[in-house]
Design a protein around this motif. Sequence first.
Motif, PDB file in Angstrom:
ATOM      1  N   LEU A 282      -5.290 -12.220   1.314  1.00  0.00           N
ATOM      2  CA  LEU A 282      -6.554 -12.930   1.492  1.00  0.00           C
ATOM      3  C   LEU A 282      -7.756 -12.131   1.004  1.00  0.00           C
ATOM      4  O   LEU A 282      -8.625 -12.660   0.309  1.00  0.00           O
TER       5      LEU A 282
ATOM      6  N   ASN B  64      -4.059 -10.037   5.241  1.00  0.00           N
ATOM      7  CA  ASN B  64      -5.211  -9.442   4.559  1.00  0.00           C
ATOM      8  C   ASN B  64      -4.855  -8.916   3.173  1.00  0.00           C
ATOM      9  O   ASN B  64      -5.705  -8.890   2.278  1.00  0.00           O
TER      10      ASN B  64
ATOM     11  N   ARG C 189      -8.492 -11.961  -2.652  1.00  0.00           N
ATOM     12  CA  ARG C 189      -8.772 -13.289  -3.209  1.00  0.00           C
ATOM     13  C   ARG C 189     -10.192 -13.752  -2.913  1.00  0.00           C
ATOM     14  O   ARG C 189     -10.916 -14.153  -3.828  1.00  0.00           O
TER      15      ARG C 189
ATOM     16  N   ALA D 127      -8.761 -19.147   1.937  1.00  0.00           N
ATOM     17  CA  ALA D 127      -8.280 -18.751   0.613  1.00  0.00           C
ATOM     18  C   ALA D 127      -8.903 -19.601  -0.488  1.00  0.00           C
ATOM     19  O   ALA D 127      -8.682 -19.340  -1.676  1.00  0.00           O
TER      20      ALA D 127
ATOM     21  N   LEU E 123      -0.642 -17.834   1.154  1.00  0.00           N
ATOM     22  CA  LEU E 123      -0.604 -16.784   2.170  1.00  0.00           C
ATOM     23  C   LEU E 123       0.785 -16.578   2.765  1.00  0.00           C
ATOM     24  O   LEU E 123       0.953 -15.782   3.679  1.00  0.00           O
TER      25      LEU E 123
ATOM     26  N   ILE F   5      -7.059 -19.924   8.600  1.00  0.00           N
ATOM     27  CA  ILE F   5      -6.941 -18.968   7.498  1.00  0.00           C
ATOM     28  C   ILE F   5      -6.576 -19.607   6.158  1.00  0.00           C
ATOM     29  O   ILE F   5      -7.081 -19.163   5.115  1.00  0.00           O
TER      30      ILE F   5
ATOM     31  N   GLY G  89      -3.323 -23.117   0.571  1.00  0.00           N
ATOM     32  CA  GLY G  89      -3.497 -21.863   1.299  1.00  0.00           C
ATOM     33  C   GLY G  89      -2.254 -21.458   2.072  1.00  0.00           C
ATOM     34  O   GLY G  89      -1.920 -20.266   2.154  1.00  0.00           O
TER      35      GLY G  89
END
Length: 256
Positions: A78, A75, A81, A139, A61, A135, A57
């Motif tokens: 993310l 965003n 996805r 993902a 990202l 975060i 992730g």
Amino acid sequence: MLQETISTDQPVGRWQDYVVPQCWEAFTDDDHAVWDLLFARQIELLGSRVVSPFLDGIDLLKLSHPGVPDVEGLNAILTPRTGWTTVAVPGLVPDEIFFAMLGERVFPVGNFIRRREQLDYLEAPDCFHDMFGHIPMLAHHDYAEMAEHIGRLGVAAIAAGEGHRAARLYWHSVEFGLAREAGELKILGAGLASSFGESHLSLESDAVERLPFSVERAVNTPYKHDAFQPRYLVSESLERTIAEVLALTPEELLNL
């Protein structure tokens, strides 16, 4: 957020009422330097001691780019996805709001970052804890589904006056969970992944308990929200944690 006592005495409104602009341009050069310092030392510390989807992730990202990430940039990657969206908030949000956000695949991110003198511990979650700790795992498709499910469990539990049950489940999985991967003990929870001191403690210390994870044990195990944890729950695997949580219904949660 996610304290042991959850009150529903006062109306808290809609989760949208808690969202604010990130004001990324207001972050100072020192703020960006603090992010870079935190990121570099945490990545070095974690190495292979965190579950592999977390590192996937980070790469996906583009969190290794210098400076505090902006929510719009996150965003853009993310949301297509896994359907999750990050939003900026000015600080802690009530548990009712937090779980409602999770239930709609929205994750609140603090619009501030800690100071240099707070590098090792910060009680209130800042953008480093939120973006670096949480975060990357959102993902991961199955984990993203689990986080949404916990949000919906939380909404139902709070409506029944039992919000602490969902809070404990969240705490011992998403925030401070451990899991085995290829036979090795690994960090799963965001609170551990983003903490320099507690990541060491959770994996290495002989002074803490490490107990097998189950949803029943998680729901019935209190936690500390303002100090290092005295115990951690260890799952057989990330996949096992996800499967157990997704199988839990609101009715079952209230009867554990």
